[in-house]
Scaffold this motif. Structure first.
Motif, PDB file in Angstrom:
ATOM      1  N   THR A 222       0.828  -1.206   0.000  1.00  0.00           N
ATOM      2  CA  THR A 222       0.000   0.000   0.000  1.00  0.00           C
ATOM      3  C   THR A 222       0.860   1.253   0.000  1.00  0.00           C
ATOM      4  OG1 THR A 222      -1.729  -1.181   1.206  1.00  0.00           O
ATOM      5  CG2 THR A 222      -1.806   1.226   1.243  1.00  0.00           C
ATOM      6  N   ILE A 223       1.939   1.244   0.745  1.00  0.00           N
ATOM      7  CA  ILE A 223       2.838   2.400   0.809  1.00  0.00           C
ATOM      8  C   ILE A 223       3.419   2.704  -0.562  1.00  0.00           C
ATOM      9  CG2 ILE A 223       5.018   3.238   1.772  1.00  0.00           C
ATOM     10  CD1 ILE A 223       4.372   1.650   4.312  1.00  0.00           C
ATOM     11  N   LEU A 224       3.864   1.656  -1.257  1.00  0.00           N
ATOM     12  CA  LEU A 224       4.453   1.848  -2.589  1.00  0.00           C
ATOM     13  C   LEU A 224       3.400   2.281  -3.598  1.00  0.00           C
ATOM     14  CD1 LEU A 224       6.874  -1.225  -2.737  1.00  0.00           C
ATOM     15  CD2 LEU A 224       7.477   1.173  -2.384  1.00  0.00           C
ATOM     16  N   ALA A 228       3.920   6.746  -0.941  1.00  0.00           N
ATOM     17  CA  ALA A 228       4.095   7.307   0.403  1.00  0.00           C
ATOM     18  C   ALA A 228       5.401   6.843   1.046  1.00  0.00           C
ATOM     19  CB  ALA A 228       2.921   6.906   1.293  1.00  0.00           C
ATOM     20  N   LEU A 229       6.326   6.346   0.224  1.00  0.00           N
ATOM     21  CA  LEU A 229       7.573   5.823   0.764  1.00  0.00           C
ATOM     22  C   LEU A 229       8.370   6.907   1.482  1.00  0.00           C
ATOM     23  CD1 LEU A 229       9.284   3.276   0.972  1.00  0.00           C
ATOM     24  CD2 LEU A 229      10.439   3.946  -1.140  1.00  0.00           C
ATOM     25  N   ALA A 230       8.384   8.109   0.916  1.00  0.00           N
ATOM     26  CA  ALA A 230       9.168   9.190   1.519  1.00  0.00           C
ATOM     27  C   ALA A 230       8.635   9.547   2.909  1.00  0.00           C
ATOM     28  CB  ALA A 230       9.146  10.417   0.617  1.00  0.00           C
ATOM     29  N   GLU A 231       7.315   9.587   3.046  1.00  0.00           N
ATOM     30  CA  GLU A 231       6.721   9.939   4.338  1.00  0.00           C
ATOM     31  C   GLU A 231       7.023   8.876   5.391  1.00  0.00           C
ATOM     32  OE1 GLU A 231       2.307  10.782   6.299  1.00  0.00           O
ATOM     33  OE2 GLU A 231       2.549  10.599   4.111  1.00  0.00           O
ATOM     34  N   GLU A 232       6.880   7.600   4.988  1.00  0.00           N
ATOM     35  CA  GLU A 232       7.156   6.523   5.936  1.00  0.00           C
ATOM     36  C   GLU A 232       8.642   6.442   6.254  1.00  0.00           C
ATOM     37  OE1 GLU A 232       4.886   4.850   7.556  1.00  0.00           O
ATOM     38  OE2 GLU A 232       3.440   6.100   6.492  1.00  0.00           O
ATOM     39  N   LYS A 234      10.548   8.968   6.479  1.00  0.00           N
ATOM     40  CA  LYS A 234      10.787  10.046   7.432  1.00  0.00           C
ATOM     41  C   LYS A 234      10.421   9.593   8.846  1.00  0.00           C
ATOM     42  CE  LYS A 234       9.525  14.037   6.028  1.00  0.00           C
ATOM     43  NZ  LYS A 234       8.666  15.195   5.654  1.00  0.00           N
ATOM     44  N   LYS A 235       9.314   8.867   8.978  1.00  0.00           N
ATOM     45  CA  LYS A 235       8.903   8.386  10.301  1.00  0.00           C
ATOM     46  C   LYS A 235       9.907   7.388  10.861  1.00  0.00           C
ATOM     47  CE  LYS A 235       3.945   8.940   9.381  1.00  0.00           C
ATOM     48  NZ  LYS A 235       2.648   8.222   9.238  1.00  0.00           N
ATOM     49  N   LEU A 236      10.346   6.449  10.004  1.00  0.00           N
ATOM     50  CA  LEU A 236      11.334   5.479  10.455  1.00  0.00           C
ATOM     51  C   LEU A 236      12.659   6.151  10.788  1.00  0.00           C
ATOM     52  CD1 LEU A 236      10.674   2.473   8.041  1.00  0.00           C
ATOM     53  CD2 LEU A 236      10.306   2.519  10.506  1.00  0.00           C
ATOM     54  N   SER A 237      12.993   7.183  10.017  1.00  0.00           N
ATOM     55  CA  SER A 237      14.237   7.909  10.288  1.00  0.00           C
ATOM     56  C   SER A 237      14.183   8.582  11.655  1.00  0.00           C
ATOM     57  CB  SER A 237      14.480   8.954   9.197  1.00  0.00           C
ATOM     58  OG  SER A 237      14.698   8.342   7.941  1.00  0.00           O
ATOM     59  N   ALA A 238      13.009   9.061  12.019  1.00  0.00           N
ATOM     60  CA  ALA A 238      12.877   9.686  13.339  1.00  0.00           C
ATOM     61  C   ALA A 238      13.102   8.662  14.445  1.00  0.00           C
ATOM     62  CB  ALA A 238      11.489  10.316  13.472  1.00  0.00           C
ATOM     63  N   ARG A 239      12.518   7.462  14.270  1.00  0.00           N
ATOM     64  CA  ARG A 239      12.746   6.393  15.247  1.00  0.00           C
ATOM     65  C   ARG A 239      14.223   6.013  15.282  1.00  0.00           C
ATOM     66  NH1 ARG A 239       8.684   5.047  18.940  1.00  0.00           N
ATOM     67  NH2 ARG A 239       6.670   4.873  17.901  1.00  0.00           N
ATOM     68  N   LEU A 240      14.829   5.938  14.108  1.00  0.00           N
ATOM     69  CA  LEU A 240      16.240   5.560  14.028  1.00  0.00           C
ATOM     70  C   LEU A 240      17.118   6.611  14.696  1.00  0.00           C
ATOM     71  CD1 LEU A 240      18.259   3.506  12.977  1.00  0.00           C
ATOM     72  CD2 LEU A 240      18.323   4.755  10.811  1.00  0.00           C
ATOM     73  N   GLU A 241      16.769   7.873  14.526  1.00  0.00           N
ATOM     74  CA  GLU A 241      17.527   8.937  15.171  1.00  0.00           C
ATOM     75  C   GLU A 241      17.434   8.826  16.696  1.00  0.00           C
ATOM     76  OE1 GLU A 241      19.504  11.305  14.176  1.00  0.00           O
ATOM     77  OE2 GLU A 241      19.386  10.827  12.050  1.00  0.00           O
ATOM     78  N   LEU A 435     -10.746   8.733   6.322  1.00  0.00           N
ATOM     79  CA  LEU A 435     -10.909   9.487   5.079  1.00  0.00           C
ATOM     80  C   LEU A 435      -9.751  10.451   4.846  1.00  0.00           C
ATOM     81  CD1 LEU A 435     -14.746  10.262   5.086  1.00  0.00           C
ATOM     82  CD2 LEU A 435     -13.512   8.304   4.135  1.00  0.00           C
ATOM     83  N   ASP A 436      -8.976  10.718   5.885  1.00  0.00           N
ATOM     84  CA  ASP A 436      -7.826  11.617   5.756  1.00  0.00           C
ATOM     85  C   ASP A 436      -6.504  10.865   5.684  1.00  0.00           C
ATOM     86  OD1 ASP A 436      -9.541  13.788   5.935  1.00  0.00           O
ATOM     87  OD2 ASP A 436      -9.428  13.834   8.127  1.00  0.00           O
ATOM     88  N   ASP A 437      -6.569   9.537   5.634  1.00  0.00           N
ATOM     89  CA  ASP A 437      -5.355   8.720   5.617  1.00  0.00           C
ATOM     90  C   ASP A 437      -4.728   8.765   4.230  1.00  0.00           C
ATOM     91  OD1 ASP A 437      -3.394   6.718   5.765  1.00  0.00           O
ATOM     92  OD2 ASP A 437      -4.540   5.631   7.289  1.00  0.00           O
ATOM     93  N   ALA A 438      -3.486   9.291   4.154  1.00  0.00           N
ATOM     94  CA  ALA A 438      -2.813   9.416   2.857  1.00  0.00           C
ATOM     95  C   ALA A 438      -2.512   8.064   2.236  1.00  0.00           C
ATOM     96  CB  ALA A 438      -1.507  10.202   3.023  1.00  0.00           C
ATOM     97  N   LEU A 439      -2.471   7.007   3.066  1.00  0.00           N
ATOM     98  CA  LEU A 439      -2.167   5.667   2.543  1.00  0.00           C
ATOM     99  C   LEU A 439      -3.426   4.939   2.086  1.00  0.00           C
ATOM    100  CD1 LEU A 439       0.520   4.484   5.123  1.00  0.00           C
ATOM    101  CD2 LEU A 439       0.828   5.612   2.915  1.00  0.00           C
TER     102      LEU A 439
END
Length: 534
Positions: A222-224, A228-232, A234-241, A435-439
């Motif tokens: 669904t992400i691909l 929405a890969l860039a947004e996800e 970014k979220k994973l990068s925040a966790r990684l940071e 209804l507001d979910d970008a994915l």
């Protein structure tokens, strides 16, 4: 370590119904034989290094003073150095093999324990916890019981051996280096608590990172498909940071500790060099540092670093201790998790208040306390041996593992519901942010794969909440705000509180804000049934 023996021990621990598994005790017991062998080799290496230092000092002193050097001395020095290098290499290899064997044994224990769990109990374990437990924790515990333990043992033997060598030449020099030992031990004690707490935070950060990554892997198609890969990412990068920051915090404290040890070691050796130099120049007559032969002064300066080397090695392993203890505690929680059925049965042996006709009832308690099992029994989804205030009428079940049917979001929400008006359907979906979910582009016509395979855990949960809103039934929700970001969790929390005005809503939750709004709270952490005024 005898692997067959370790496997038998592991099997006994897993299949013993009465005994709890103590991961640290199991690892230490398995490490005894290997630890003795590695310790023997390290002692031999220490003796060879001290012998080389003494021989090299004698050779250098005689050469500087233009005194004859017997041919056997250089040969002996080279032989001691070569043997020390070979023995050290052999000892390091033995230690690495021992850590690998112990880690494998612990991983076998974890695997056997997981295999013995029921499918529902397995499903309740956080994915991140399982990933970290199987991938990282065994190595961390092995490094604690072998690497750190070996450094600790050598710290008890190495300085004593070096000080004894110094006593042969100058007891004053031995006293000088020994006097700095309490200072280093004090720093070990002060830094210990800080690095242990940081290591525990690091372990939890990695667990959250692993859990989020596993959830995104599930929803990757669904992400691909929705770019929405860039947004996800970014979220994973925040966790990684966050994880990287906690890791650097642990290492930073460990490096500071090592730096302190190096500072005091350098200070001590510098003082020795100054006193010995002043004594040789006849500028200051210091007992124990004057009237020494040059080879004796060189002997002191070469042996002194050997006194501090074990402390330096121990400081380098200090973060291994912190990480190992955090890993052992995490594995203990995983392997000794009580069966939800058993915990819930114990909880049900006490009296319950009658559930209200409407309002929010929250079941709280730590992970593994039986919240989900009790929730299922209250909803009559599982039989209960003890009488419980079962919920009357039909219930709408809400959880991250709720079944999702249909090929579109509209069909999934309306599954097995009577005819629903488009307005109510849209309002229910919008209330939980679907209804507001970008994915999920396309609104209610967003395509779903079979069984909702392209939905994340949070999306699946919100579909079941929207369906519960439209059902008109009593809502029974298991962790309804889990796996949601703050904004979406607030929407779900608001929707459930709105439903509680007109019907009964029972939730098992860690959400303090949701539990705080409850009309009645069943706390499984201390077997209390707390009535809260509406």
């Amino acid at each position: 370590m005898n692997k067959d023996k370790a496997s038998n021990t592991n099997s006994e621990c897993v299949h013993s119904g009465a005994d709890k598994i103590d991961v640290l005790a199991l690892a230490r017991d398995s490490a005894k034989t290997s630890l003795r062998a590695v310790f023997t080799v390290q002692i031999a290496r220490l003796v060879l290094r001290l012998g080389f230092s003494a021989t090299a000092a004698m050779i250098a002193g005689r050469l500087v003073m233009d005194q004859p050097v017997q041919p056997w001395l250089p040969i002996l020095a080279i032989g001691l150095l070569a043997c020390s290098s070979v023995v050290g290499l052999f000892g390091d290899k033995m230690q690495a093999n021992a850590e690998t064997t112990i880690a494998t044994g612990l991983r076998d224990v974890a695997g056997a324990t997981l295999n013995a769990m029921s499918p529902r109990q397995l499903n309740q374990l956080p994915v991140g916890t399982l990933v970290v437990a199987m991938q990282r924790h065994p190595e961390s515990v092995a490094a604690l019981v072998i690497g750190h333990r070996m450094a600790s043992m050598m710290m008890g033997i190495g300085p004593i051996a070096a000080a004894a060598m110094l006593l042969l030449v100058s007891w004053q020099a031995a006293i000088l280096v020994i006097c700095l030992t309490p200072v280093m031990i004090l720093f070990f004690a002060l830094i210990g608590d800080a690095i242990r707490s940081r290591a525990a935070v690091q372990e939890r950060a990695f667990g959250r990172l692993a859990g989020q990554f596993a959830d995104r892997i599930r929803a990757l198609p669904t992400i691909l498909a929705n770019h929405a890969l860039a947004e996800e990412e970014k979220k994973l990068s925040a966790r990684l940071e966050t994880y990287a920051r906690e890791t650097m915090g642990v290492l930073g404290i460990a490096f500071i500790n090592a730096g302190i040890i190096d500072f005091f070691a350098s200070l001590s050796i510098a003082l020795l060099a100054v006193f010995l130099g002043l004594g040789h120049l006849k500028l200051m007559m210091i007992p124990g540092f004057s009237d020494l032969a040059l080879w004796q002064s060189l002997f002191i300066l070469m042996i002194a670093p050997e006194y501090f080397a074990p402390f330096r090695r121990f400081s380098e392993q200090y973060h291994a201790k912190a990480e190992g203890l955090a890993a052992a505690n995490a594995l203990d929680r995983l392997l000794n998790a009580d069966s939800p059925e058993a915990v819930a049965t114990a909880a049900l042996d006490r009296p319950f208040s009658v559930l209200p006709q409407h309002g929010l009832v929250a079941i709280t308690g730590p992970s593994g306390s039986g919240k989900s099992t009790l929730l299922r029994r209250l909803a009559r989804l599982e039989p209960a041996e003890s009488p419980v205030p079962a919920i009357s009428g039909d219930v709408a079940w809400v959880s991250t593992d709720s079944f999702v049917a249909g090929r579109t979001l509209r069909e999934a929400i309306c599954w097995k519901l009577p005819l629903v008006s488009p307005t109510k359907l849209s309002d229910a979906a919008n209330a939980v942010g679907l209804l507001d979910d970008a994915l999920l582009p396309g609104g209610l016509d967003a395509p779903l794969t079979r069984g909702g395979g392209n939905l994340s855990g949070g999306q699946r949960l919100r579909v079941s909440v929207a369906r519960a809103i439209l059902s008109g039934r009593t809502v029974v929700a298991d962790e309804p705000t889990a796996k949601l970001d703050a904004a979406t969790a607030a929407l779900v929390r608001q929707a459930l509180l709105g439903l509680a005005h007109s019907r009964l809503v029972v939730v098992a939750t860690h959400d303090r804000e949701l539990a705080g709004a409850a009309k009645q709270t069943i706390d499984l952490s201390n077997n209390e049934n707390i009535e809260v005024a509406a």
